[in-house]
Design a protein around this motif. Structure first.
Motif, PDB file in Angstrom:
ATOM      1  N   HIS A  70     -54.574   8.627 -30.555  1.00  0.00           N
ATOM      2  CA  HIS A  70     -53.926   7.418 -31.066  1.00  0.00           C
ATOM      3  C   HIS A  70     -53.577   7.577 -32.552  1.00  0.00           C
ATOM      4  N   ALA A  71     -54.467   8.188 -33.302  1.00  0.00           N
ATOM      5  CA  ALA A  71     -54.216   8.409 -34.731  1.00  0.00           C
ATOM      6  C   ALA A  71     -52.994   9.309 -34.921  1.00  0.00           C
ATOM      7  N   ARG A  72     -52.902  10.378 -34.129  1.00  0.00           N
ATOM      8  CA  ARG A  72     -51.736  11.274 -34.218  1.00  0.00           C
ATOM      9  C   ARG A  72     -50.459  10.539 -33.819  1.00  0.00           C
ATOM     10  N   ASP A  73     -50.547   9.728 -32.763  1.00  0.00           N
ATOM     11  CA  ASP A  73     -49.376   8.955 -32.325  1.00  0.00           C
ATOM     12  C   ASP A  73     -48.914   8.001 -33.423  1.00  0.00           C
ATOM     13  N   LEU A  74     -49.845   7.342 -34.074  1.00  0.00           N
ATOM     14  CA  LEU A  74     -49.495   6.421 -35.144  1.00  0.00           C
ATOM     15  C   LEU A  74     -48.808   7.156 -36.295  1.00  0.00           C
ATOM     16  N   LEU A  75     -49.357   8.296 -36.688  1.00  0.00           N
ATOM     17  CA  LEU A  75     -48.739   9.075 -37.762  1.00  0.00           C
ATOM     18  C   LEU A  75     -47.330   9.518 -37.382  1.00  0.00           C
ATOM     19  N   THR A  76     -47.164   9.905 -36.127  1.00  0.00           N
ATOM     20  CA  THR A  76     -45.833  10.311 -35.652  1.00  0.00           C
ATOM     21  C   THR A  76     -44.865   9.130 -35.712  1.00  0.00           C
ATOM     22  N   LEU A  77     -45.316   7.978 -35.222  1.00  0.00           N
ATOM     23  CA  LEU A  77     -44.459   6.789 -35.246  1.00  0.00           C
ATOM     24  C   LEU A  77     -44.098   6.373 -36.661  1.00  0.00           C
ATOM     25  N   LEU A  78     -45.077   6.371 -37.538  1.00  0.00           N
ATOM     26  CA  LEU A  78     -44.810   5.978 -38.922  1.00  0.00           C
ATOM     27  C   LEU A  78     -43.907   6.991 -39.620  1.00  0.00           C
ATOM     28  N   GLY A  79     -44.099   8.257 -39.339  1.00  0.00           N
ATOM     29  CA  GLY A  79     -43.256   9.295 -39.918  1.00  0.00           C
ATOM     30  C   GLY A  79     -41.828   9.185 -39.405  1.00  0.00           C
ATOM     31  N   THR A  80     -41.680   8.886 -38.120  1.00  0.00           N
ATOM     32  CA  THR A  80     -40.348   8.720 -37.533  1.00  0.00           C
ATOM     33  C   THR A  80     -39.681   7.480 -38.064  1.00  0.00           C
ATOM     34  N   ALA A  81     -40.440   6.381 -38.183  1.00  0.00           N
ATOM     35  CA  ALA A  81     -39.873   5.128 -38.688  1.00  0.00           C
ATOM     36  C   ALA A  81     -39.378   5.310 -40.117  1.00  0.00           C
ATOM     37  N   ASP A  82     -40.133   6.045 -40.904  1.00  0.00           N
ATOM     38  CA  ASP A  82     -39.765   6.282 -42.303  1.00  0.00           C
ATOM     39  C   ASP A  82     -38.480   7.101 -42.377  1.00  0.00           C
ATOM     40  N   ALA A  83     -38.307   8.041 -41.475  1.00  0.00           N
ATOM     41  CA  ALA A  83     -37.151   8.927 -41.502  1.00  0.00           C
ATOM     42  C   ALA A  83     -35.875   8.223 -41.038  1.00  0.00           C
ATOM     43  N   THR A  84     -36.006   7.124 -40.286  1.00  0.00           N
ATOM     44  CA  THR A  84     -34.826   6.457 -39.731  1.00  0.00           C
ATOM     45  C   THR A  84     -34.310   5.328 -40.622  1.00  0.00           C
ATOM     46  N   THR A  85     -35.020   4.999 -41.686  1.00  0.00           N
ATOM     47  CA  THR A  85     -34.571   3.885 -42.526  1.00  0.00           C
ATOM     48  C   THR A  85     -33.718   4.366 -43.668  1.00  0.00           C
TER      49      THR A  85
END
Length: 85
Positions: A70-85
């Motif tokens: 779950h921690a890895r998934d969260l980091l992936t999601l946050l990293g992806t969200a940051d890259a798309t803004t």
């Protein structure tokens, strides 16, 4: 329900979970006595919570494996969200 508090201790625990190899559950970690005190304490807290097998690291328990995923998934999601803004 109260909002979670992202304390330095919690972030250290997340950092510790991230040190485990997600591709090999038979590979543990050892937190040496010369490590940063915050990492030693994080390993001890994770052990008390039942997420790792030893107070100096060891292996992830089944619950620890789930938490690390779950921690890895969260980091992936946050990293992806940051890259798309």
């Amino acid at each position: 329900m109260p909002q979670p508090s992202y304390t330095p201790e919690l972030l250290d625990e997340l950092k510790m979970l991230g040190l485990f190899n997600p591709n090999n559950h038979q590979e543990g970690i050892k937190v040496h006595s010369s490590a940063e005190p915050a990492m030693i304490e994080a390993a001890q807290r994770l052990h008390r919570k039942g997420l790792v097998t030893q107070d100096d690291g060891g292996y992830l328990t089944a619950t620890g494996q789930e938490a690390a995923e779950h921690a890895r998934d969260l980091l992936t999601l946050l990293g992806t969200a940051d890259a798309t803004t």
